[in-house]
Design a protein around this motif. Structure first.
Motif, short mmCIF file in Angstrom:
data_model
loop_
_atom_site.label_atom_id
_atom_site.label_comp_id
_atom_site.label_asym_id
_atom_site.label_seq_id
_atom_site.Cartn_x
_atom_site.Cartn_y
_atom_site.Cartn_z
N ALA A 434 0.62 -1.25 -0.18
CA ALA A 434 0.09 0.16 -0.16
C ALA A 434 0.39 0.91 -0.14
CB ALA A 434 -1.01 0.32 1.01
N ALA A 435 1.87 1.17 1.00
CA ALA A 435 2.61 2.34 1.25
C ALA A 435 3.48 2.45 -0.27
CB ALA A 435 4.57 2.24 2.18
N PHE A 436 4.35 1.94 -1.08
CA PHE A 436 4.82 1.91 -2.05
C PHE A 436 3.62 1.73 -3.24
CE2 PHE A 436 6.97 -0.90 -5.39
CZ PHE A 436 8.35 0.40 -6.21
N GLY A 437 2.97 1.21 -3.16
CA GLY A 437 2.11 1.76 -4.45
C GLY A 437 1.44 3.41 -4.08
N SER A 438 1.32 3.95 -2.94
CA SER A 438 0.89 5.43 -2.40
C SER A 438 1.88 5.97 -3.33
CB SER A 438 1.03 5.29 -1.50
OG SER A 438 -0.62 4.70 -1.04
N VAL A 454 1.12 16.87 -5.13
CA VAL A 454 0.27 16.60 -5.72
C VAL A 454 -0.84 17.64 -5.86
CG1 VAL A 454 -2.14 15.75 -5.57
CG2 VAL A 454 -0.42 14.71 -4.60
N SER A 455 -0.78 18.23 -7.38
CA SER A 455 -1.40 20.07 -7.57
C SER A 455 -2.69 19.77 -7.06
CB SER A 455 -0.86 20.25 -8.86
OG SER A 455 -1.38 19.19 -10.21
N ASP A 456 -3.29 19.28 -7.46
CA ASP A 456 -4.86 18.87 -7.27
C ASP A 456 -4.98 18.39 -6.35
OD1 ASP A 456 -7.86 18.61 -7.47
OD2 ASP A 456 -7.28 18.31 -9.85
N PRO A 457 -5.68 19.11 -5.20
CA PRO A 457 -6.22 18.44 -4.19
C PRO A 457 -7.66 17.60 -4.00
CG PRO A 457 -6.91 21.16 -3.96
CD PRO A 457 -6.15 20.72 -5.21
N ARG A 458 -7.99 17.26 -5.14
CA ARG A 458 -9.24 16.06 -5.03
C ARG A 458 -7.88 15.07 -5.43
NH1 ARG A 458 -11.86 18.06 -10.43
NH2 ARG A 458 -10.55 18.60 -11.06
N ASN A 459 -6.75 14.86 -5.89
CA ASN A 459 -6.07 13.62 -6.35
C ASN A 459 -5.20 13.68 -5.16
OD1 ASN A 459 -6.61 13.49 -9.34
ND2 ASN A 459 -4.90 14.72 -10.10
N MET A 460 -5.11 14.25 -4.62
CA MET A 460 -4.29 14.28 -2.73
C MET A 460 -5.38 13.27 -2.13
SD MET A 460 -2.86 16.77 -0.02
CE MET A 460 -1.80 17.23 -1.21
N VAL A 461 -6.85 13.65 -2.39
CA VAL A 461 -7.61 12.94 -1.83
C VAL A 461 -8.05 11.78 -2.57
CG1 VAL A 461 -10.11 12.23 -0.70
CG2 VAL A 461 -8.64 15.50 -0.98
N ALA A 464 -4.94 9.83 -0.23
CA ALA A 464 -5.22 8.84 0.92
C ALA A 464 -6.22 8.45 0.91
CB ALA A 464 -5.47 10.40 1.55
N VAL A 465 -7.50 8.38 0.33
CA VAL A 465 -8.23 6.87 0.08
C VAL A 465 -7.76 6.09 -0.39
CG1 VAL A 465 -10.50 6.71 -0.83
CG2 VAL A 465 -9.97 9.23 0.25
N PHE A 466 -7.12 6.07 -1.18
CA PHE A 466 -6.64 4.90 -1.36
C PHE A 466 -6.02 4.11 -0.71
CE2 PHE A 466 -2.47 2.48 -2.97
CZ PHE A 466 -2.87 1.86 -3.84
N PHE A 467 -5.22 4.76 0.40
CA PHE A 467 -3.88 4.56 1.17
C PHE A 467 -4.60 3.57 2.56
CE2 PHE A 467 -1.34 4.63 5.15
CZ PHE A 467 -0.18 4.41 4.66
N GLY A 468 -5.41 4.26 2.81
CA GLY A 468 -6.89 3.67 3.72
C GLY A 468 -7.24 2.68 3.39
#
Length: 904
Positions: A434-438, A454-461, A464-468
């Motif tokens: 999960a960490a490496f994929g993020s 990450v320039s787009d906050p949506r991509n950041m979310v 983060a959701v992917f990692f969670g």
């Protein structure tokens, strides 16, 4: 000086040509310039063998005098002084005459070998010590001349001298083995086709085993791992499932197609906790393998295919039998399976048979039990590869394709790899994935590319959701795997506990079988049940299985206390804490089984004591009348004689004295039987066995019956019997007196003796009322009278004492119907071998006893050397018992027997 070499010519029977082959070998060595000497060769009057002695130097035999007769034996001192390079010594199993340097000829040969002399010798398969019982069951003749198997196995060379039974019988019929007057007896007795065929098979199998030992030794010395198909060995791979029975039976049918094939069933247990197999099913399969003549093996190995192939190559197997996989179709995604792996890696020297069965594709009834913390190295490595390497490969693939699947699809692909890593390797590979994929998603797929921002906050979310989600899914998958493995463990534990409970209800009392189940269940090398009497007393093993079991709990890898003074000690590996609960159940059951074994022994002892009390009660009831009756008669007669009121005539006085004597004799007989029964019940009868003729004992046993009441037919040509003369006389006397008691007037009892195999039978035949079949065993019980026998006829001990004495001398006493009415008592005794064992005996067509001669090699009448045989047996009897046989005691017994008045 080094040890000499031993070459043995092994034959299946006398006359196959062992001595001839040995002498031929001697001539070949002489022609090559070798120093060869004949130490001892017995040609038995065979012309062709005698001719082979010409041209060979012979050391003169040593003459020995024994009991006034002269004998010759090999002169070991002369041979040692001559010190030849090679000595030819015939008849390795021969027993030397007393006074020789050694008791057995193989001991003479050992001296020559230690002196550096090479020895060429001969021996028959029936003279090997381990095969004595087998040969006796085949031929009916007990071989008294034996040589330890180890002596023969240590030989540098063993050559089988083989001949078909038909050819050997033709050689016999032509007079090339025995003289013409012995041929018919030999062909109809020892040299029957069935006997010769069985002995030949024994010889072939024994030599084949010896050749296999040489082969295994050679392969070990030269580190040869490939299979040499010199002999069919079939390895059956067992999983502990119900299909194992089908595989074992299939392998047995395969082995039956080739003579000498072996079956080796092997169960591979993993070294990581409870086994996946059902203990009950493994026990059933172990029993089935034993019944089919195979062997069961328990091997520990984490990689089942590798362990199975290593075992098969280690035993030089030629075939492996496996069952079709019980996996379901989707499970093949995890790997090819054991059968396919073994077939792929077996190589050209191992044939792999995949056998279908009813459990194919039904799934494993009991999954392999392992917790997530003990997944095994292959699974953990696979989890890390999928969690770390595969995301990198996926990243390379996605960055080099023209189409852009989008960040959402990229996350789903990376999430799938994280889930796969959790399924294979557990939680930590999944977290790493999960960490490496993020990081990869951030660097390669989220703008700005190739930066960890990450320039787009949506991509950041999204990242983060992917990692969670990845961490949550990995945790859930790992938790589900843990619960699955725990359920499998509990299932395995419940089956084991259920089996233990069932064994308690079935009353199984074999401690070694239970300890073997413990060893298999926990994949241990050895298991021992230890106990001690007190806190400071040393530990003792009550039972153990496996190599080098622990002698103390502290010496074991795992110990399970059972109470204060008992413990179960396991050696092989440290056991996880979660396995100790099941181990505790095994330990408690082991203690119960041990107590049950001891209770069974105590119950048997109590039964014997109860039987003794019953006999004592019956004794008191019997003697209350049977002892008082003769005492009353004696008392009345003595009182009458001492009376001063009556003037007795000489006839009356003689009649009263005769009554006193008869009463005293009756009392003596009764008390003698009571004492004898007491000795039998307490186990204090110790026979002093010696060899004696029946015609010296049986007539003396008839002193207590009228002369015209018995007909005696004991041929003088019968062989001697190995018995205690005193016990034999008492036994025969009791049986004869019982027969006379029930025989009608004018119908004398017949006492006849005959000879069959290695047994002599004495038959006491009467024409009385007989005994029904259901009562034939009861008449030998103490204090038993059959029918309406009057109480004055005795207390019913005669036949019980007779049978007890017969069994003490390794004989039997049975009852059977007399043709035409009546009862026949058959007393079977062991025939004595001539001279303590060197000669086997058969019966010729005229009923005469004929020797096969020394080591079964030559024939002559039994009578001429009978005195020598008796003298040798007497000497051996004194040596074995530590004292001389008491002639006075035997004479006292015979005197008392002659005075018996009332049959019992």
């Amino acid at each position: 000086m080094g040890r000499g070499k031993l070459r043995i010519y092994l034959g299946a029977a006398p006359g196959v040509g062992k001595t001839y082959a040995m002498l031929s070998e001697g001539h070949r060595r002489v022609e090559r310039g070798g120093d060869v000497v004949v130490g001892f060769v017995e040609h038995h009057g065979r012309p062709r063998t005698e001719v082979m002695l010409h041209g060979l130097e012979t050391v003169e035999r040593r003459e020995l005098a024994h009991r006034g007769a002269a004998f010759t034996e090999m002169d070991v001192d002369a041979l040692l002084a001559r010190a030849p390079a090679v000595a030819l010594v015939d008849e390795l199993a021969h027993t030397n005459v007393p006074g020789s340097r050694n008791a057995k000829r193989w001991q003479d040969v050992e001296e020559l070998l230690r002196a550096g002399v090479d020895v060429v010798t001969t021996v028959n398969i029936q003279h090997l010590e381990s095969l004595g019982d087998v040969v006796e069951s085949i031929t009916g003749v007990r071989q008294r001349e034996t040589v330890p198997d180890e002596v023969v196995r240590r030989a540098d060379q063993i050559e089988l001298v083989d001949m078909s039974p038909q050819a050997l019988r033709r050689r016999m019929a032509h007079g090339n083995i025995y003289k013409s007057d012995k041929v018919d007896a030999a062909l109809s007795n020892y040299f029957r086709p069935g006997n010769l065929t069985a002995l030949r098979e024994l010889a072939l199998l024994w030599v084949a085993d010896r050749a296999d030992e040489y082969l295994q030794q050679y392969r070990g010395e030269h580190d040869i791992r490939s299979t040499w198909q010199a002999r069919e060995r079939i390895v059956v791979g067992l999983t502990g499932g119900p299909e194992g029975r089908t595989l074992i039976r299939r392998a047995s049918r395969m082995a039956a197609k080739g003579s000498g094939s072996e079956i080796l069933a092997v169960y591979i247990a993993r070294s990581d906790g409870l086994t996946a197999a059902s203990p009950k099913e493994l026990a059933v399969q172990r029993t089935l393998v034993d019944d089919l003549g195979g062997t069961f093996h328990h091997v520990i190995g984490d990689n089942v295919p590798d362990a199975l192939l290593a075992f098969a190559r280690g035993v030089n197997a030629t075939q492996i039998v496996l069952g079709s996989s019980r996996r379901r179709s989707w499970q093949y995604v995890l790997g090819p399976g054991v059968g396919a792996s073994v077939a792929r890696d077996s190589g050209p020297d191992l044939d792999v048979h995949i056998v279908t069965h009813e459990e194919v594709a039904k799934g494993r009834g009991l999954p392999v039990v392992r917790s997530a913390a003990r997944l095994g190295r292959p699974r953990i490595v696979a989890g890390w590869v999928v969690g770390v390497v595969f995301p990198a490969l996926l990243c390379v693939l996605l960055t080099h394709i023209d189409a852009d699947p989008g960040l959402a699809n990229d996350m789903l692909l990376f999430l799938a790899l994280t889930v796969a890593a959790a399924l294979l390797g557990g939680l930590w590979p999944a977290l790493a994935s999960a960490a490496f994929g993020s990081l990869l998603l951030n660097y390669f797929f989220a703008p700005p590319l190739h930066q960890f921002t990450v320039s787009d906050p949506r991509n950041m979310v999204a990242i983060a959701v992917f990692f969670g989600v990845a961490v949550s899914v990995a945790s859930v998958v790992d938790l589900a795997a843990r619960r699955t493995h725990q359920a499998a463990r509990l299932r395995a534990e419940s089956e084991i506990l259920s089996f233990l409970a069932g064994s308690v209800l079935r009353g199984e009392t074999r401690l070694d079988a239970l300890l073997e189940r413990v060893r298999e269940t926990f994949a241990m090398e050895s298991v021992a049940l230890l106990e001690r009497a007190g806190d400071v007393e040393p530990w003792n093993r009550a039972g153990s299985v496996g190599p080098s079991p622990a002698a103390r709990p502290e010496d074991a890898d795992v110990d399970m206390p059972i109470g204060d003074h008992m413990a179960l000690a396991l050696s092989g590996r440290v056991l996880p804490a979660e396995d100790r609960r099941v181990l505790g159940a095994f330990a408690a059951q082991a203690a119960v089984v041990l107590d049950r074994q001891r209770l069974v022994g105590e119950a048997e002892e109590a039964r014997r004591m109860a039987e003794g009390n019953r006999i004592r009660t019956a004794l008191l009831a019997a003697v209350s009348h049977d002892l008082r009756t003769p005492l009353a008669s004696i008392k009345a007669s003595v009182t009458s004689l001492r009376s001063d009121d009556v003037e007795w005539s000489e006839e009356d006085r003689a009649e009263l004295l005769e009554g006193i004597e008869a009463g005293a004799d009756r009392l003596d007989h009764l008390v003698g039987n009571l004492l004898d029964m007491s000795r039998l019940q307490t186990g204090t009868v110790t026979p002093l066995i010696r060899e004696i003729d029946l015609d010296e004992v049986v007539p003396m046993a008839l002193g207590g019956v009228p002369e015209d009441s018995v007909l005696l037919d004991v041929p003088e040509s019968l062989p001697m019997v190995a018995v205690d003369p005193g016990l034999l006389e008492r036994s025969v006397a009791n049986v004869v007196e019982n027969a006379v008691k029930y025989s009608p007037a004018g119908q004398p009892v017949l006492v006849a003796a005959s000879f069959l195999g290695d047994r002599v039978e004495v038959r006491v035949v009467d024409r009385g009322p007989g005994v029904p079949d259901e009562a034939k065993d009861r008449i030998f019980a103490p204090f038993q009278r059959y029918g309406d026998a009057p109480r004055g006829a005795g207390v019913g001990l005669g036949l019980a004492v007779a049978r007890g004495f017969a069994e003490a001398m390794d004989g039997t006493l049975t009852a059977e119907d007399t043709p035409g009415g009546g009862l026949t008592m058959v007393l079977t005794l062991r025939a004595a071998a001539r001279g303590g064992g060197p000669w086997g005996v058969v019966v010729d067509g005229e009923g005469r006893s004929v020797d096969h001669g020394q080591n079964g090699e030559h024939g002559r009448e039994h009578d001429p050397d009978r005195d020598h045989g008796r003298e040798l047996s007497q000497d051996r009897g004194q040596d074995l018992s530590g004292q001389d046989h008491s002639q006075d005691r035997g004479r006292d017994d015979r005197d008392r027997t002659r005075q018996k008045a009332g049959p019992q």
